[in-house]
Enzyme design. Structure first.
Site, mmCIF file in Angstrom:
data_model
loop_
_atom_site.group_PDB
_atom_site.id
_atom_site.type_symbol
_atom_site.label_atom_id
_atom_site.label_comp_id
_atom_site.label_asym_id
_atom_site.label_seq_id
_atom_site.Cartn_x
_atom_site.Cartn_y
_atom_site.Cartn_z
ATOM 1 N N HIS A 263 0.489 2.198 5.979
ATOM 2 C CA HIS A 263 -0.746 1.409 6.046
ATOM 3 C C HIS A 263 -1.238 1.293 7.499
ATOM 4 O O HIS A 263 -2.371 1.649 7.813
ATOM 5 C CB HIS A 263 -0.483 0.018 5.460
ATOM 6 C CG HIS A 263 -1.678 -0.883 5.487
ATOM 7 N ND1 HIS A 263 -2.509 -1.048 4.412
ATOM 8 C CD2 HIS A 263 -2.197 -1.663 6.475
ATOM 9 C CE1 HIS A 263 -3.490 -1.881 4.730
ATOM 10 N NE2 HIS A 263 -3.320 -2.281 5.984
ATOM 11 N N GLU A 264 -0.352 0.843 8.366
ATOM 12 C CA GLU A 264 -0.764 0.627 9.763
ATOM 13 C C GLU A 264 -1.074 1.953 10.452
ATOM 14 O O GLU A 264 -1.939 2.017 11.334
ATOM 15 C CB GLU A 264 0.301 -0.161 10.529
ATOM 16 C CG GLU A 264 0.664 -1.536 9.938
ATOM 17 C CD GLU A 264 -0.524 -2.450 9.668
ATOM 18 O OE1 GLU A 264 -1.574 -2.288 10.315
ATOM 19 O OE2 GLU A 264 -0.402 -3.334 8.794
ATOM 20 N N HIS A 267 -4.646 2.731 9.942
ATOM 21 C CA HIS A 267 -5.463 2.034 10.951
ATOM 22 C C HIS A 267 -5.353 2.762 12.290
ATOM 23 O O HIS A 267 -6.336 2.939 13.010
ATOM 24 C CB HIS A 267 -4.946 0.604 11.153
ATOM 25 C CG HIS A 267 -5.315 -0.357 10.061
ATOM 26 N ND1 HIS A 267 -6.608 -0.620 9.699
ATOM 27 C CD2 HIS A 267 -4.541 -1.151 9.274
ATOM 28 C CE1 HIS A 267 -6.627 -1.542 8.728
ATOM 29 N NE2 HIS A 267 -5.374 -1.876 8.443
HETATM 30 ZN ZN ZN Z 1 -4.835 -3.340 7.024
#
Ligand code: ZN
Length: 493
Positions: A263-264, A267
């Protein structure tokens, strides 16, 4: 040649970026390393930087420079986008005083560790006075910023340009019954995937090696970033060449840190793909939190939870983790796609995740609008949670104390998570349509084609295209829930 006032604006924003990146580094440090006794002085540092940046940006000459640029616009699209954003930000920022900004920073820097302790002990009373201050400040911010329909509009727009409470409320009202239906069917189908399917011992050092391999394969550049440990995983794009990811480890479940990293890293890939030449100006920054979240959810869910992901990665995982002996790629995919209603948002599966967001939207809207007071929050939360999920919350740490956002003063932030989910599905589906080779590439563990598409359609634009324009330019359609719901139905039904 750009207007001399444009050059002055760029210079001023680059000066602010020096403060901003330093303040972000302090924020990262606060979440990863800061000792308890240093918290009070850290609050003063945060207030200092917040006030300094605010004064630099709201100075009268800045307004004059923006007006000059509007009077004689430059030719370049980047310039036009920057001037458009500076005007928008300047109008909003000048409605707040530097003292108000400093006080906000001070209160949140103290509230965050207080929340951490309250959550650990599951004692709402420890956090309540801080949250009362924060809700008071955010209600005041909404009044100062101004709004058309309701105070929540003013806060929501701080995180997602152009979003309104009414439009989000309508979208969520349409989504909710379909999510409830999908969630119930998904949970029923997952009933034969036991929660302890992968139970075993997964040493943290092994998890770190594996997580790093996958993030690097996705394209995350470790020369320009790193992964550290934090209680509440986040990604911080501190400066060009410096993107920090964090995750947390559970020695009994390697998927917890892995999916945190995926997830990160999504980003982080966005941060690393922003146009460095425009750093410090809106054109060099992420355009919105919703678009940011679309990148993290795309890599975490559409790539990382697909069956193809585990077909490729299972042999490596099996070599890394002794506890996986005797398991199969199918087991891993079944576990990663397991659905069961649960108390904690960050651990929620895809089928129930958005219901957690819709619940928070309703709670925040009531808090900001004044229909709900902080003292009544735990009861209000618990009643709503039971209505949404059919589960009774036993402790506030599993209820209204679970998220860090309110301690950071971030009210109006949560809806961007679901907007991000919708955008992730729409972008991923468009990528596979425009480049039909992508699914085969993903199955072979080749991620460069997908990343290149995202760089081209999303990352390189920085803040030049506003979110609705960006989505329409990339996918040919305005943002809708269609692709997301189709994805959930495919995955779970
Ligand atoms: Zn997030």
């Amino acid at each position: 040649m750009s207007h001399p006032s444009y050059e002055k604006l760029v210079e001023r924003c680059r000066e602010i970026a020096l403060y901003q990146s330093t303040a972000s580094l302090l924020g990262w440090d606060q979440e990863t390393c800061l000792p308890k006794a240093g918290q009070a002085y850290r609050a003063e540092q945060c207030a200092f930087f917040g006030g300094k940046m605010h004064r630099l940006f709201t100075a009268p000459e800045v307004g004059g420079w923006i007006a000059d640029c509007e009077a004689s616009p430059g030719e370049a699209a980047v310039e036009a986008a920057n001037v458009r954003d500076w005007r928008w930000s300047y109008e909003r920022a000048t409605r707040l005083s530097a003292e108000f900004v400093e006080e906000t920073e001070r209160v949140r820097a103290i509230a965050m560790p207080a929340w951490g302790e309250a959550r650990e002990r599951s004692e709402f009373s420890l956090f309540r006075p801080h949250l009362e201050k924060i809700v008071g400040i955010e209600r005041q911010r909404a009044e100062l910023l101004g709004y058309v329909d309701e105070p929540y509009d003013a806060l929501l727009e701080s995180y997602e340009r152009g979003a309104t409470t009414a439009a989000v409320g309508e979208l969520f009202a349409q989504l909710k019954p379909q999510l409830v239906e999908i969630g119930a069917a998904a949970a029923a189908r997952s009933a034969d995937v036991p929660a302890d399917l992968l139970a075993g011992d997964y040493p943290i050092a092994d998890q770190q090696v594996f997580n790093r391999q996958v993030a690097a394969a996705f394209g995350f550049d470790f020369e320009a970033g790193r992964i550290d440990t934090a209680a509440h995983p986040f990604c911080s794009g501190l400066a060009p060449g410096d993107t920090r990811l964090t995750t947390r480890y559970d020695e009994g479940d390697f998927c917890s840190s892995l999916y945190g990293v995926l997830h990160e890293a999504g980003h982080g890939l966005y941060e690393q793909g922003l146009p460095a030449a425009h750093y410090g100006t809106p054109a060099g920054a992420a355009v919105s939190l919703g678009i940011h979240e679309s990148q993290s959810r795309l890599w975490e869910n559409h790539v990382g939870r697909g069956a193809a992901f585990w077909e490729h990665w299972f042999p490596r995982a099996e070599r890394q983790f002794e506890a996986l002996q005797g398991r199969s790629a199918k087991d891993l995919a079944a576990f990663a796609g397991r659905s069961a209603p649960s108390f904690i948002r960050v651990e929620a599966d895809e089928a129930s995740y958005d219901l957690h967001i819709i619940l928070r939207f309703e709670v925040e809207r009531a808090l900001v609008g004044g229909a709900l007071e902080v003292a009544d929050l735990p009861d209000y939360w618990n009643a709503k949670f039971e209505e949404f999920f059919g589960l009774r919350v036993g402790r506030d740490a599993d209820g209204c104390l679970q998220d860090i956002h309110w301690s950071m003063g971030a009210l109006g932030y949560f809806p961007t998570y679901t907007l991000g989910n919708l955008a992730a599905a729409q972008l991923f589906s468009a990528a596979c349509e425009q480049r039909p080779e992508i699914p085969d590439e993903l199955a072979a563990g080749h991620y460069a084609g997908l990343l290149e598409w995202l760089r081209e359609k999303v990352h390189r634009h920085g803040g030049q295209l506003l979110p609705p324009q960006l989505i329409e330019a990339a996918t040919g359609q305005p943002l809708s829930a269609d692709a997301h719901l189709a994805h959930l139905r495919r995955r779970y039904l």
